[in-house]
Design a protein around this motif. Structure first.
Motif, short mmCIF file in Angstrom:
data_model
loop_
_atom_site.label_atom_id
_atom_site.label_comp_id
_atom_site.label_asym_id
_atom_site.label_seq_id
_atom_site.Cartn_x
_atom_site.Cartn_y
_atom_site.Cartn_z
N VAL A 72 -13.29 -0.87 31.17
CA VAL A 72 -14.74 -0.82 30.90
C VAL A 72 -15.51 -0.42 32.15
O VAL A 72 -16.44 0.42 32.10
CB VAL A 72 -15.23 -2.18 30.36
N ASN A 73 -15.17 -1.01 33.28
CA ASN A 73 -15.84 -0.67 34.55
C ASN A 73 -15.66 0.80 34.90
O ASN A 73 -16.59 1.47 35.35
CB ASN A 73 -15.31 -1.55 35.68
N CYS A 74 -14.46 1.30 34.71
CA CYS A 74 -14.18 2.71 34.99
C CYS A 74 -15.02 3.61 34.09
O CYS A 74 -15.59 4.62 34.53
CB CYS A 74 -12.70 3.02 34.81
N LEU A 75 -15.10 3.24 32.80
CA LEU A 75 -15.88 4.05 31.86
C LEU A 75 -17.37 4.03 32.21
O LEU A 75 -18.07 5.05 32.09
CB LEU A 75 -15.66 3.54 30.43
N LYS A 76 -17.85 2.87 32.63
CA LYS A 76 -19.26 2.78 33.03
C LYS A 76 -19.54 3.64 34.25
O LYS A 76 -20.58 4.30 34.34
CB LYS A 76 -19.62 1.32 33.32
N GLN A 77 -18.61 3.64 35.20
CA GLN A 77 -18.78 4.47 36.40
C GLN A 77 -18.81 5.95 36.03
O GLN A 77 -19.61 6.74 36.58
CB GLN A 77 -17.65 4.22 37.38
N ILE A 78 -17.94 6.33 35.09
CA ILE A 78 -17.93 7.73 34.65
C ILE A 78 -19.25 8.09 33.98
O ILE A 78 -19.83 9.16 34.20
CB ILE A 78 -16.74 7.97 33.69
N LYS A 79 -19.76 7.16 33.16
CA LYS A 79 -21.01 7.40 32.44
C LYS A 79 -22.18 7.57 33.41
O LYS A 79 -23.00 8.49 33.27
CB LYS A 79 -21.28 6.23 31.49
N ASP A 80 -22.27 6.65 34.39
CA ASP A 80 -23.37 6.71 35.36
C ASP A 80 -23.26 7.93 36.26
O ASP A 80 -24.26 8.58 36.59
CB ASP A 80 -23.39 5.44 36.20
N ARG A 81 -22.06 8.24 36.67
CA ARG A 81 -21.85 9.34 37.62
C ARG A 81 -22.23 10.69 37.01
O ARG A 81 -22.81 11.56 37.66
CB ARG A 81 -20.40 9.35 38.08
N TYR A 82 -21.90 10.82 35.71
CA TYR A 82 -22.10 12.12 35.08
C TYR A 82 -23.22 12.11 34.04
O TYR A 82 -23.38 13.08 33.28
CB TYR A 82 -20.80 12.60 34.43
N SER A 83 -23.94 10.98 33.99
CA SER A 83 -25.11 10.88 33.09
C SER A 83 -24.73 11.17 31.63
O SER A 83 -25.38 11.97 30.93
CB SER A 83 -26.24 11.82 33.54
N LEU A 84 -23.66 10.54 31.21
CA LEU A 84 -23.20 10.74 29.85
C LEU A 84 -23.94 9.79 28.90
O LEU A 84 -24.33 8.70 29.28
CB LEU A 84 -21.68 10.49 29.76
N LYS A 85 -24.11 10.22 27.65
CA LYS A 85 -24.88 9.43 26.70
C LYS A 85 -24.00 8.60 25.74
O LYS A 85 -24.48 7.66 25.13
CB LYS A 85 -25.80 10.34 25.88
N ASP A 86 -22.73 8.99 25.54
CA ASP A 86 -21.87 8.26 24.61
C ASP A 86 -21.72 6.81 25.04
O ASP A 86 -21.56 6.51 26.22
CB ASP A 86 -20.48 8.91 24.52
N GLU A 87 -21.80 5.92 24.05
CA GLU A 87 -21.66 4.49 24.33
C GLU A 87 -20.19 4.06 24.26
O GLU A 87 -19.38 4.67 23.56
CB GLU A 87 -22.50 3.68 23.32
N LEU A 88 -19.91 2.98 25.00
CA LEU A 88 -18.57 2.38 24.89
C LEU A 88 -18.40 1.77 23.50
O LEU A 88 -19.35 1.25 22.93
CB LEU A 88 -18.39 1.29 25.94
N SER A 89 -17.16 1.82 22.98
CA SER A 89 -16.91 1.26 21.64
C SER A 89 -15.63 0.44 21.64
O SER A 89 -14.74 0.65 22.48
CB SER A 89 -16.80 2.39 20.60
N LEU A 90 -15.57 -0.45 20.69
CA LEU A 90 -14.37 -1.29 20.53
C LEU A 90 -13.15 -0.42 20.22
O LEU A 90 -12.06 -0.64 20.74
CB LEU A 90 -14.60 -2.29 19.39
N ASN A 91 -13.33 0.56 19.37
CA ASN A 91 -12.23 1.43 18.97
C ASN A 91 -11.66 2.17 20.17
O ASN A 91 -10.43 2.32 20.30
CB ASN A 91 -12.72 2.42 17.92
N LEU A 92 -12.53 2.59 21.07
CA LEU A 92 -12.09 3.33 22.25
C LEU A 92 -11.28 2.43 23.20
O LEU A 92 -10.18 2.78 23.62
CB LEU A 92 -13.30 3.91 22.98
N ILE A 93 -11.83 1.27 23.52
CA ILE A 93 -11.18 0.40 24.50
C ILE A 93 -9.84 -0.14 23.97
O ILE A 93 -8.87 -0.25 24.70
CB ILE A 93 -12.11 -0.77 24.88
#
Length: 293
Positions: free
Chosen positions: A90-111
């Motif tokens: 989750v932390n890694c995904l959040k870092q990727i989102k913030d770094r690249y300004s991505l809009k997709d949200e984290l999901s249970l299915n993904l994790i």
């Protein structure tokens, strides 16, 4: 009662039981007691207990045991969440989102799809409870095997007794024939010498000496006596209430030895044929006792 080393036994748990056991056990002849067990990995700690019970009730034979087990009362494995690894993802995904300004949200299915976030762990079972259910099944299968061994052992006993009587009858015929052989040799030697010497008077003392030498070389009284003794030992051993396979094997070897000695000393065709019959019976007994415990 003698026992063979061949048998088969099967036992299984009650159908309405929470645990399901299916146990098969078979045995064949072997020089020693050789126990091979195939069982679920989770039950390996119980292997030595099974070996001990089998070793207490069987003395010889190659014993193969097949054990199947299912537990319907609870799952053998449970799913466990690896929270530390999930947090890291989750932390890694959040870092990727913030770094690249991505809009997709984290999901249970993904994790949940990430490797080792959810892992399966085997549950430990109560081996003492399992053993309390398994032990009676082991003994039931052994009861069946022992019953089969005793039934076949009785048949072997009856057949060996019949063959021992045949051997004894042939030995009696040899014993009865021996004096006739000596007498025939004396007459044959006398005729031969008279033919050679023609008008010369035959020395009866010399003839008696030659007959005595022949009798000394060809006498089989001791071998006949020992054969009778071995036959009696064979029958007596069959009545012992203990493992007798190895002892029987030794007795049969000695019987064969005496028969060979008689054959080597014999100059009479009838005695030779009787010895062949004896050796044939001995060999059949030897084959049978290979399967006696």
């Amino acid at each position: 009662m003698i026992k063979s080393m061949t048998g088969f036994g099967r036992a299984s748990s009650d159908e309405d039981s929470a645990r399901s056991f299916s146990l098969e056990m078979k045995s064949v002849n072997h020089r020693y007691l050789d126990i091979n067990i195939r069982m679920p990995k989770s039950m390996i700690p119980l292997e030595e207990k099974i070996r001990r019970i089998v070793g207490e009730r069987l003395n010889r034979g190659k014993v193969d045991i097949f054990l199947n087990y299912k537990n319907y009362g609870q799952f053998d494995t449970v799913a466990k969440l690896n929270t530390e690894l999930a947090d890291s993802y989750v932390n890694c995904l959040k870092q990727i989102k913030d770094r690249y300004s991505l809009k997709d949200e984290l999901s249970l299915n993904l994790i949940s799809k990430f490797p080792d976030v959810i892992v399966l762990e085997e549950q430990e079972e109560n081996l003492e409870e399992i053993w309390n259910e398994l032990m009676p099944l082991v003994n039931r299968a052994l009861d069946t095997i022992i019953d089969m061994r005793e039934t076949e052992g009785q048949k072997l006993y009856e057949d060996i007794i019949i063959k021992s009587k045949d051997i004894e009858e042939n030995v009696k015929k040899i014993e009865k024939k021996c004096p006739e052989v000596l007498k025939a040799y004396k007459e044959k030697l006398k005729e031969k010498l008279q033919g050679i010497l023609e008008n010369i008077e035959l020395d009866e003392n010399r003839l008696a000496m030659e007959v005595a030498i022949f009798a000394d070389k060809s006498t089989i009284d001791e071998e006949i006596t020992r054969l009778y003794s071995h036959i009696n030992q064979l029958r007596g051993t069959l009545l012992l209430k203990e493992p007798i396979g190895r002892r029987l094997d030794f007795i049969v070897q000695e019987m064969n030895r005496e028969a060979n000695t008689i054959a080597s000393k014999s100059t009479d065709l009838e005695i030779t044929n009787l010895v062949i019959n004896i050796k044939n019976m001995i060999e059949k007994i030897r084959e049978q006792i290979q399967n006696i415990e």
